[in-house]
Motif scaffolding. Sequence first.
Motif, PDB file in Angstrom:
ATOM      1  N   PRO A  68       0.840  -1.206   0.000  1.00 25.40           N
ATOM      2  CA  PRO A  68       0.000   0.000   0.000  1.00 25.40           C
ATOM      3  C   PRO A  68       0.876   1.257   0.000  1.00 25.40           C
ATOM      4  O   PRO A  68       2.002   1.219   0.479  1.00 25.40           O
ATOM      5  CB  PRO A  68      -0.785  -0.120   1.308  1.00 25.40           C
ATOM      6  N   GLN A  69       0.342   2.337  -0.545  1.00 21.57           N
ATOM      7  CA  GLN A  69       1.077   3.608  -0.626  1.00 21.57           C
ATOM      8  C   GLN A  69       0.244   4.741  -0.059  1.00 21.57           C
ATOM      9  O   GLN A  69      -0.950   4.595   0.168  1.00 21.57           O
ATOM     10  CB  GLN A  69       1.365   3.953  -2.093  1.00 21.57           C
ATOM     11  N   ASN A  70       0.902   5.874   0.106  1.00 20.26           N
ATOM     12  CA  ASN A  70       0.238   7.139   0.478  1.00 20.26           C
ATOM     13  C   ASN A  70      -0.621   6.996   1.736  1.00 20.26           C
ATOM     14  O   ASN A  70      -1.789   7.372   1.737  1.00 20.26           O
ATOM     15  CB  ASN A  70      -0.633   7.655  -0.675  1.00 20.26           C
ATOM     16  N   LEU A  71      -0.044   6.478   2.791  1.00 23.65           N
ATOM     17  CA  LEU A  71      -0.797   6.363   4.045  1.00 23.65           C
ATOM     18  C   LEU A  71      -1.110   7.763   4.589  1.00 23.65           C
ATOM     19  O   LEU A  71      -0.226   8.632   4.609  1.00 23.65           O
ATOM     20  CB  LEU A  71       0.033   5.590   5.087  1.00 23.65           C
ATOM     21  N   TRP A 119      -5.292   4.559   2.677  1.00 22.43           N
ATOM     22  CA  TRP A 119      -4.128   4.237   1.850  1.00 22.43           C
ATOM     23  C   TRP A 119      -4.562   4.028   0.411  1.00 22.43           C
ATOM     24  O   TRP A 119      -5.744   3.828   0.128  1.00 22.43           O
ATOM     25  CB  TRP A 119      -3.416   2.983   2.372  1.00 22.43           C
ATOM     26  N   ASP A 120      -3.555   4.074  -0.475  1.00 26.36           N
ATOM     27  CA  ASP A 120      -3.776   3.793  -1.889  1.00 26.36           C
ATOM     28  C   ASP A 120      -3.119   2.463  -2.210  1.00 26.36           C
ATOM     29  O   ASP A 120      -2.218   2.015  -1.500  1.00 26.36           O
ATOM     30  CB  ASP A 120      -3.102   4.859  -2.771  1.00 26.36           C
ATOM     31  N   TRP A 121      -3.554   1.912  -3.294  1.00 29.79           N
ATOM     32  CA  TRP A 121      -2.912   0.682  -3.749  1.00 29.79           C
ATOM     33  C   TRP A 121      -2.933   0.684  -5.268  1.00 29.79           C
ATOM     34  O   TRP A 121      -3.960   0.949  -5.886  1.00 29.79           O
ATOM     35  CB  TRP A 121      -3.641  -0.546  -3.202  1.00 29.79           C
ATOM     36  N   ALA A 122      -1.757   0.430  -5.867  1.00 24.84           N
ATOM     37  CA  ALA A 122      -1.623   0.565  -7.317  1.00 24.84           C
ATOM     38  C   ALA A 122      -2.217  -0.653  -8.025  1.00 24.84           C
ATOM     39  O   ALA A 122      -1.518  -1.614  -8.318  1.00 24.84           O
ATOM     40  CB  ALA A 122      -0.157   0.732  -7.679  1.00 24.84           C
ATOM     41  N   ASP A 123      -3.535  -0.583  -8.284  1.00 25.06           N
ATOM     42  CA  ASP A 123      -4.262  -1.718  -8.876  1.00 25.06           C
ATOM     43  C   ASP A 123      -3.657  -2.177 -10.191  1.00 25.06           C
ATOM     44  O   ASP A 123      -3.509  -3.361 -10.438  1.00 25.06           O
ATOM     45  CB  ASP A 123      -5.721  -1.336  -9.186  1.00 25.06           C
TER      46      ASP A 123
HETATM   47  C1  LIG Z   1       0.041   8.323  -4.240  1.00 22.84           C
HETATM   48  O1  LIG Z   1      -0.092   9.752  -4.306  1.00 22.84           O
HETATM   49  C2  LIG Z   1       0.522  10.311  -5.471  1.00 22.84           C
HETATM   50  C3  LIG Z   1       0.438  11.801  -5.332  1.00 22.84           C
HETATM   51  O2  LIG Z   1      -0.860  12.219  -4.973  1.00 22.84           O
HETATM   52  C4  LIG Z   1      -0.184   9.793  -6.714  1.00 22.84           C
HETATM   53  O3  LIG Z   1       0.430  10.322  -7.856  1.00 22.84           O
HETATM   54  C5  LIG Z   1      -0.103   8.284  -6.731  1.00 22.84           C
HETATM   55  O4  LIG Z   1      -0.830   7.793  -7.820  1.00 22.84           O
HETATM   56  C6  LIG Z   1      -0.649   7.689  -5.442  1.00 22.84           C
HETATM   57  N1  LIG Z   1      -0.457   6.262  -5.430  1.00 22.84           N
HETATM   58  C7  LIG Z   1      -1.454   5.409  -5.618  1.00 22.84           C
HETATM   59  C8  LIG Z   1      -1.105   3.970  -5.551  1.00 22.84           C
HETATM   60  O5  LIG Z   1      -2.618   5.758  -5.850  1.00 22.84           O
END
Ligand SMILES: *[C@@H]1O[C@H](CO)[C@@H](O)[C@H](O)[C@H]1NC(C)=O
Length: 272
Positions: free
Chosen positions: A25-28, A41-45
């Motif tokens: 996961p990213q961007n906590l 959080w984000d996750w790069a699907d």
């Molecule tokens: C994390 O945040 C950055 C900047 O907002 C964005 O470009 C990136 O796509 C995000 N990562 C995910 C996995 O969504």
Amino acid sequence: MKALRCFSLLLSLSVVTALGDLSRPQNLSLQTLNTQYVLHWDWADDQQTAVNGTLTFTAQYLSVLQSRKAAHKQKWRTVCADVSERHCDFTDAGLNYWGIYYLRVRANTAQWFSSWTNISFCPDRDADLGPPSSVKLTSVKGDLEIVIADPLSSTNESMKTLAPDMHYLIQYWKKPEDYKKGKVLKTKNNVVTLSELDGSTWYCVRVQSCCDFYNKTSVFSDTHCTRTEDGKCSDCEMDYRWIFIAGVTAAVLVLAVIGYIIYKRNSKGKWT
Ligand SMILES: *[C@@H]1O[C@H](CO)[C@@H](O)[C@H](O)[C@H]1NC(C)=O
Ligand SMILES: *[C@@H]1O[C@H](CO)[C@@H](O)[C@H](O)[C@H]1NC(C)=O
Ligand SMILES: *[C@@H]1O[C@H](CO)[C@@H](O)[C@H](O)[C@H]1NC(C)=O
Ligand SMILES: *[C@@H]1O[C@H](CO)[C@@H](O)[C@H](O)[C@H]1NC(C)=O
Ligand SMILES: *[C@@H]1O[C@H](CO)[C@@H](O)[C@H](O)[C@H]1NC(C)=O
């Protein structure tokens, strides 16, 4: 109090590349209000479109004190286990307001799990402060009385017990005008009287909670407006008193003159 406060820790985001097939996961980030804490959080699907099965996440926390122990002695506590959402509510996890924690999250599938991504979190330092839980405005004689209820924690406790330096900024202004032309009053009190206002005038008030230690300010409460009573009234009472005194004085003078005339007549009569 200062000793209890969290010391400054930089956000520690992991930079190590994923070990397994699954990206971490990213961007906590934390969405917070008083003692409500939600980790997002984000996750790069797109990288994982080939992954089979259901994707879930696991979120945990550890106090910073625990993190100094050897890895096998660290007791991470799980708050969300195998959830499909990309957020986890830590509100009821029992985090101490003055504690410092690591929160971490990883992605799981039936076969794989990613490595962890962590973030450091101290509620006292990082959590947003809410506005007053209520603001009441009433017109009392020529003054305005404001009753402010403290912002509340998730267990309905006053935030003043957690942040003793909390105070309020009260903005007030005359109605047709803008708040920018108004005045600001800083107070720790929950009941405040605004005096020396114009009579028969609409005033608007809004209140913001503040804590100086970490320079926190809340959003403003809703704006409340009310009209002051006729400000001349206190003057009126004054005028009536003077009119009464003047009247009595005049009457006494008139009686004295009449008395004098009668006395003169009578005394004249005696002599004639
Ligand atoms: C994390 O945040 C950055 C900047 O907002 C964005 O470009 C990136 O796509 C995000 N990562 C995910 C996995 O969504
Ligand atoms: C948090 O992540 C950083 C970077 O990967 C790592 O150095 C640190 O040990 C982690 N902290 C904990 C408590 O896992
Ligand atoms: C996904 O499933 C297909 C068959 O359903 C299989 O051939 C493939 O190896 C699986 N991929 C992974 C990453 O498990
Ligand atoms: C807090 O107060 C609100 C409204 O009075 C009530 O609905 C809620 O159940 C209370 N929560 C707790 C944890 O006491
Ligand atoms: C506190 O915050 C205000 C507004 O956000 C800012 O103008 C001020 O410089 C800050 N003060 C400190 C000591 O960080």
